[in-house]
Structure formats: structure tokens, C-alpha cells
Design a protein around this motif. Structure first.
Motif, PDB file in Angstrom:
ATOM      1  N   GLN A   1       3.307   5.258  -6.248  1.00 28.19           N
ATOM      2  CA  GLN A   1       3.047   5.084  -7.684  1.00 28.19           C
ATOM      3  C   GLN A   1       1.883   5.947  -8.148  1.00 28.19           C
ATOM      4  O   GLN A   1       1.886   6.469  -9.272  1.00 28.19           O
ATOM      5  CB  GLN A   1       2.748   3.605  -7.964  1.00 28.19           C
ATOM      6  N   GLN A   2       0.896   6.114  -7.276  1.00 29.93           N
ATOM      7  CA  GLN A   2      -0.336   6.814  -7.672  1.00 29.93           C
ATOM      8  C   GLN A   2      -0.291   8.316  -7.414  1.00 29.93           C
ATOM      9  O   GLN A   2      -1.336   8.973  -7.373  1.00 29.93           O
ATOM     10  CB  GLN A   2      -1.532   6.206  -6.942  1.00 29.93           C
ATOM     11  N   GLY A   3       0.896   8.876  -7.233  1.00 31.92           N
ATOM     12  CA  GLY A   3       0.997  10.325  -7.135  1.00 31.92           C
ATOM     13  C   GLY A   3       1.567  10.853  -5.831  1.00 31.92           C
ATOM     14  O   GLY A   3       1.848  12.042  -5.723  1.00 31.92           O
ATOM     15  N   ASN A   4       1.679   9.999  -4.809  1.00 27.79           N
ATOM     16  CA  ASN A   4       2.291  10.394  -3.530  1.00 27.79           C
ATOM     17  C   ASN A   4       1.642  11.636  -2.933  1.00 27.79           C
ATOM     18  O   ASN A   4       2.297  12.647  -2.639  1.00 27.79           O
ATOM     19  CB  ASN A   4       3.801  10.608  -3.709  1.00 27.79           C
ATOM     20  N   GLU A   5       0.338  11.563  -2.736  1.00 26.26           N
ATOM     21  CA  GLU A   5      -0.422  12.692  -2.197  1.00 26.26           C
ATOM     22  C   GLU A   5       0.089  13.160  -0.836  1.00 26.26           C
ATOM     23  O   GLU A   5       0.017  14.349  -0.495  1.00 26.26           O
ATOM     24  CB  GLU A   5      -1.899  12.285  -2.079  1.00 26.26           C
ATOM     25  N   LEU A   6       0.634  12.250  -0.049  1.00 27.05           N
ATOM     26  CA  LEU A   6       1.104  12.595   1.298  1.00 27.05           C
ATOM     27  C   LEU A   6       2.509  13.205   1.295  1.00 27.05           C
ATOM     28  O   LEU A   6       2.999  13.657   2.338  1.00 27.05           O
ATOM     29  CB  LEU A   6       1.107  11.350   2.191  1.00 27.05           C
TER      30      LEU A   6
ATOM     31  N   LEU B   1       0.832  -1.212   0.000  1.00 29.14           N
ATOM     32  CA  LEU B   1       0.000   0.000   0.000  1.00 29.14           C
ATOM     33  C   LEU B   1       0.866   1.261   0.000  1.00 29.14           C
ATOM     34  O   LEU B   1       0.497   2.274  -0.614  1.00 29.14           O
ATOM     35  CB  LEU B   1      -0.939  -0.020   1.206  1.00 29.14           C
ATOM     36  N   ILE B   2       2.006   1.204   0.678  1.00 28.25           N
ATOM     37  CA  ILE B   2       2.926   2.346   0.657  1.00 28.25           C
ATOM     38  C   ILE B   2       3.470   2.556  -0.752  1.00 28.25           C
ATOM     39  O   ILE B   2       3.474   3.684  -1.286  1.00 28.25           O
ATOM     40  CB  ILE B   2       4.095   2.117   1.649  1.00 28.25           C
TER      41      ILE B   2
ATOM     42  N   ILE C   1      16.298  -3.791  -3.501  1.00 28.39           N
ATOM     43  CA  ILE C   1      15.744  -2.639  -4.216  1.00 28.39           C
ATOM     44  C   ILE C   1      14.454  -3.085  -4.877  1.00 28.39           C
ATOM     45  O   ILE C   1      14.415  -4.117  -5.567  1.00 28.39           O
ATOM     46  CB  ILE C   1      16.722  -2.099  -5.279  1.00 28.39           C
ATOM     47  N   VAL C   2      13.384  -2.353  -4.631  1.00 26.07           N
ATOM     48  CA  VAL C   2      12.086  -2.679  -5.213  1.00 26.07           C
ATOM     49  C   VAL C   2      11.746  -1.659  -6.302  1.00 26.07           C
ATOM     50  O   VAL C   2      12.338  -0.586  -6.376  1.00 26.07           O
ATOM     51  CB  VAL C   2      10.983  -2.696  -4.143  1.00 26.07           C
ATOM     52  N   GLY C   3      10.783  -2.022  -7.158  1.00 27.42           N
ATOM     53  CA  GLY C   3      10.303  -1.101  -8.181  1.00 27.42           C
ATOM     54  C   GLY C   3      11.156  -1.033  -9.423  1.00 27.42           C
ATOM     55  O   GLY C   3      11.004  -0.092 -10.222  1.00 27.42           O
TER      56      GLY C   3
ATOM     57  N   ASN D   1       6.064  -0.787 -12.904  1.00 26.03           N
ATOM     58  CA  ASN D   1       6.476  -1.647 -11.800  1.00 26.03           C
ATOM     59  C   ASN D   1       6.673  -0.881 -10.494  1.00 26.03           C
ATOM     60  O   ASN D   1       7.071  -1.474  -9.487  1.00 26.03           O
ATOM     61  CB  ASN D   1       7.776  -2.382 -12.141  1.00 26.03           C
ATOM     62  N   GLY D   2       6.412   0.410 -10.505  1.00 25.83           N
ATOM     63  CA  GLY D   2       6.517   1.180  -9.274  1.00 25.83           C
ATOM     64  C   GLY D   2       7.699   2.121  -9.274  1.00 25.83           C
ATOM     65  O   GLY D   2       8.431   2.244 -10.257  1.00 25.83           O
TER      66      GLY D   2
END
Length: 556
Positions: free
Chosen positions: A149-154, A143-144, A178-180, A186-187
Motif C-alpha cells: 500500500q505504501q509504495g512497494n519499495e521492494l 506488514l506485507i 481475496i484481501v484489499g 483498503n489496500g
């Protein structure tokens, strides 16, 4: 002598419904997981809170050594002995992790004729609690990354995400990842890593939660990272605490099993004893206290880590403090603390026992600081001599602490009768007057200093520049009112694992503070704390197998 697993598999188990009846539990109070395992229903957990509490016995130990102490085995044997004396007794223990089970330790459900059963299930997947905690932890990670990925609103700073993924295995290759990577779909690429599941803050949250409402509140308070302005980001900011609680709704219920002698046991939760507080769940301990006249529980590692955290972090969440503390010691371990090498422990050496007693004495004095009566359990090994036992008993008598020999590994409940009688006498003759080591209003610096000077015997604390900056930052966030969970080597009072016995005139260096605001404590790191262990050259897994009819082999 048969192996632990052979003893367990040759024991005729009683239906769990019959075990439940011993403490007044009925069929409708249970969620059955086959004939020999069950979880307690939420209705029953809530209902028993109105019942008076019985006596609580906390089992701890001297600083562990490669010679072994047998704390869990003594805990189980003590409960069985209390039952044998006609006391309505329950156990409240931690669940084993697959990492240690398949790594060095092998099985982790007691030993010999002091075991909780079915040990194969308890040591493997049990009722799925570990997997639920793993899933909840990794759902939060997903979820983090999806939020990024979806815009980092926070406005999360991806370089300052402190939440890691977990797996319930020892796997050193996953410590840093390392992820993404790959295409944009892929993030967002970032550094990450894996801890072992029992080091997850969600494990600590589950073990300190008092009900589902409190569980959800604690999950919401978890800090997952920081924004670019260094302000903290909580799970509640992501609005996913409800989803995480849903994943954990069954895992939060305590698991009911039995000992070889049919004593009811709640085996639930298993947080690390250094990065977390090392105790089974509050729900299991509290429920057992309401159901039984005597509840036996334990804390991880030695009394300087596990018991201190039980008394300063867990006890304020319980309806009552422990009525007595049992400190487990072996002559072998005392001789090692007295200066002998591991290959010299089989020979008689009363001078080494006397020298090593200093470690036990320090733990006794520490537990007495909390206003609790103390009993020493001398866990017998085959090479112990009468002269060594006599010396230890004399040393204990000189400081007015009762000591009892324990042979529950070989003799089961009968081998714990002397200890059980000593515990009962200590509780009846010396009522506990529990007092916490520090108050919530003490600063984090003062809390850490009190633990180091009053429990470890250190002369002072040195805070790194990073830790000093964090002390100020955490005070601004209001986190300074939380208790402290020290992350330190279990082998020594100091932060040097090779300093056995009772080291003196040492400093403890705090290199970093880690917020565990969901669990409700601040972790103080004193060195390189391993939150993802590796496998040894000859892991216990090499000895494990399963027969064609599904019978487990080699768990211990």
C-alpha cells in the motif's frame, strides 16, 4: 470406565512449584501461570545448557489407521512408569491445536490414566502460545500488505506472495480469500488464504529455535514471496524480525505441567507432521534432557513421517541423538494393515496380524538404519486375544526386537512398567550409534530420493516440471543445503492413502517444493496437502459445554 475429562477432573493436582522441585527447578526459575502451569525462565534455560544430558527416548508409531494407536498416551504412560521405577524423568510433548480439539479428535493430552494436566487448559488456550504465533503470523501479513500500500519499495510481485494468514481453527471457508477489496484506502487487492496456525512456518521456527537470538535469525530468513524478477523477498528485507520476535518472547519459553502421576512435563509447540516436522520444541526437549535422567518425547504420525523428520531435521539441533526408539502398535491397527475392514477388527484373526506385521517390521528396519535400538510397545485394547498377542511377540522375537504389552490407558504407570524396563535394557545393552540418512551437501533431489527409497521403500521419484525448475532455482539461491521435509499422506508409505501395509514398486511424485528457509528446511509436496482442515459433519465441538461454575465438559 470414566471418561478422560472425568479422570482428569478427579485428580488432585500438585502445585507446579512442587512438580518443578522434582527436577531441581526453584521458584525463581519459573514464570507462573496460576497454581498448576508455568513457563521456564530464560535464565534457567540458559543455565542448564552446561549440565550433562540424560537419555532421550523417541516414541513413534506404525502408519496410523482409524483403529487408533495411542502414541501420546503411551508416551505419557512410559514416562510415568520410568518415574515409578525411580528414574528422574521428564516428558517433552507438543501442544494441542484448537482445530483438531474441536474437530474430529476431541482432546489431545493423552487418555485414561495417562494424561498431562490440567487437560482442560492444555486443550484450550493454555498459556497463549498458539495465539502469540497466530498474532505474529498475521502481523507479518499486515506488514506485507502495508508495504504494498505504501509504495512497494521492494518491488514485491503481489501475484507471487506465498505468505498466508492463519487461525487456530478448522475453517474451510478461509482456504482461499481475496484481501484489499473496497476503496483504495483498503489496500491492494490480491489473492490470499488462511492456513491453520500449527501449519504456520512461524510455528516451525519457534520449535526449532535454540534461543531468542536464533529465533530472530530464523524469522529474518523467512521467504514471504518473490519480486517480478523472481528473486526471493525475506522478512529481513522488511526489517520486521525484531517486532515478530517481540510478539513471541514469552511463547518461546517451554511450558511446565504434570501428568496424573506427577511426572514433570514440558508441553510446548505443535507443528504439523506433514507440512512441517511434527515435533515439540527443541528448547523443551533439550532443557528436559539437561534436567532429567530420562526424557520421553514423541514425533507426529508414523515413523516414516514424524520419526524421520525428528532424526533428520530436529536431531541436528539437539545436544544428543535419541538413545532408543519406541514404536507403538496395536493389534487392531496391524489387522487393518493386514487387510481387515474396520468393522472386522473385534474378531480374532492371527493371519491378519501376521500380514499387518509387515508394516511394523518396515518401521523397525527404518529406525535401525539410524543406528538406534528399537522397542515395540503393544498398546492393549479390550478385544485383543492371547493368541494374537503371542503371534506378535513371536514375530518381534524373530527379528530380535523386544516387545512389551502396555495398558497405561487403563492401569496408568503400572501398565507401562514392562515397557519401561524393556527401554532401559535396550539402552544399556545396545548403545546408540546415530547416523543421519543424508548429509547437508547432498542435493535436494538426492535427499528426497534417499527418503523415498530407504524409508518409504519406493522404487523411484518423479519430479513434475515445476519441481524440476524449482530444484535448479533453489540451488541458485543456496537453499539446496537445507534438509527436506516431506509432505505426504500419513496413512501409507506411499503417496496413496489407501495403500496400507507395505506397498511395493511404487513411485512418489513431487509436484512442488516450498521454501521454509526460516525454519530451515524445504517442503516437498507429494499430493494435495491440507493446511486448513475443515470440520466434520459431527464435530467434537457439539459435545462440549461449560457449567455455571466454569467446569469444562465434553473435551473427550
Amino acid at each position: 470406565m470414566k471418561s478422560d475429562i472425568e479422570i482428569a477432573q478427579n485428580t488432585e493436582l500438585s502445585p507446579i512449584t512442587e512438580i518443578a522441585e522434582k527436577v531441581g527447578l526453584k521458584f525463581d526459575d519459573l514464570d507462573l501461570y496460576g497454581p498448576y502451569k508455568a513457563k521456564l525462565s530464560f535464565d534457567k534455560i540458559k543455565a542448564v545448557k552446561s549440565q550433562k544430558t540424560g537419555k532421550l527416548v523417541l516414541v513413534t508409531a506404525i502408519n496410523p489407521t482409524p483403529a487408533g494407536e495411542g502414541k501420546s498416551t503411551v508416551s505419557i504412560g512410559l514416562a510415568d512408569a520410568l518415574s515409578k521405577l525411580g528414574k528422574k524423568t521428564m516428558l517433552a510433548l507438543r501442544e494441542p491445536s484448537l482445530g483438531p480439539v474441536m474437530g474430529i479428535k476431541g482432546g489431545a493430552a493423552g487418555g485414561g490414566y495417562a494424561q498431562v494436566l490440567p487437560m482442560e487448559d492444555i486443550n484450550l488456550h493454555f498459556t497463549g502460545d498458539m495465539h502469540a504465533i497466530t498474532t505474529a503470523n498475521n502481523a507479518l501479513s499486515a506488514l506485507i500488505d502495508n508495504h504494498l500500500q505504501q509504495g512497494n519499495e521492494l518491488g514485491i510481485d503481489q501475484r507471487r506472495i506465498i505468505w498466508k494468514r492463519v487461525v487456530d481453527l478448522n475453517d474451510r471457508a478461509l482456504r482461499q480469500v481475496i484481501v484489499g477489496l473496497g476503496s483504495p484506502v483498503n489496500g491492494i487487492p490480491r489473492e490470499d488464504g488462511f492456513d491453520i496456525t500449527v501449519a504456520s512456518e512461524i510455528m516451525a521456527v519457534l520449535c526449532l529455535a535454540t534461543d531468542l537470538k536464533d529465533l530472530k535469525k530464523r524469522l529474518a530468513n523467512i521467504v514471504i514471496g518473490y519480486r517480478h524478477d523472481r528473486s526471493p523477498v525475506y522478512v529481513r528485507d522488511l526489517k520486521v524480525e525484531g517486532a515478530l520476535a517481540l510478539i513471541l518472547k514469552d511463547a518461546v519459553k517451554p511450558n511446565l505441567v504434570q501428568t496424573i502421576y506427577g511426572t514433570p512435563a514440558l508441553v510446548h509447540g505443535g507443528p504439523f507432521a506433514n507440512i512441517a516436522h511434527g515435533c515439540n520444541s527443541v528448547l523443551a526437549t533439550e532443557t528436559a534432557m539437561h534436567l532429567a535422567d530420562y526424557t520421553v518425547t514423541e514425533a507426529g504420525f508414523g515413523a516414516d513421517l514424524g520419526a524421520e523428520k525428528f532424526l533428520d531435521i530436529k536431531t541436528p539441533n539437539l545436544p544428543a541423538a535419541p538413545d532408543a526408539v519406541v514404536i507403538v502398535a496395536t493389534l487392531r491397527a496391524l489387522k487393518m494393515h493386514g487387510g481387515l475392514a474396520k468393522d472386522e477388527l473385534d474378531k480374532e484373526d492371527t493371519d491378519a496380524v501376521k500380514a499387518g506385521f509387515a508394516n511394523l517390521k518396515r518401521h523397525i528396519e527404518n529406525m535401525r538404519q539410524y543406528g538406534l535400538p528399537v522397542v515395540v510397545a503393544i498398546n492393549e485394547f479390550i478385544n485383543d486375544t492371547a493368541a494374537e498377542v503371542a503371534v506378535l511377540e513371536k514375530l518381534c522375537a524373530e527379528i530380535n526386537v523386544p516387545a512389551a504389552a502396555v495398558s497405561v490407558w487403563a492401569d496408568g504407570a503400572a501398565g507401562g512398567l514392562a515397557l519401561a524396563k524393556a527401554v532401559i535394557s535396550a539402552i544399556e545393552e545396545q548403545p546408540a550409534e546415530y547416523k543421519r540418512l543424508y548429509s547437508d551437501d547432498d542435493s535436494l533431489e538426492d535427499k528426497i530420493t534417499k527418503i523415498v527409497t530407504k524409508i518409504y521403500g519406493g522404487k523411484s521419484v518423479v519430479f513434475s516440471s515445476k519441481a524440476q525448475s524449482q530444484l535448479k532455482q533453489f540451488a541458485r539461491f543456496g537453499w539446496d543445503k537445507l534438509p527436506v521435509c516431506m509432505a505426504k499422506t500419513q496413512y501409507s508409505f506411499s503417496d496413496n492413502p489407501s495403500s496400507l501395509g507395505v506397498p511395493k514398486d511404487f513411485e512418489i511424485t513431487i509436484r512442488e517444493l516450498v521454501p521454509k528457509t526460516g525454519a530451515g528446511f524445504i517442503v516437498a509436496l507429494t499430493g494435495d496437502v491440507m493446511t486448513m482442515p475443515g470440520l466434520p459433519k459431527q464435530p467434537a465441538a457439539l459435545n462440549m459445554d461449560v457449567t455455571e461454575d466454569g467446569k469444562a465438559l465434553g473435551l473427550f
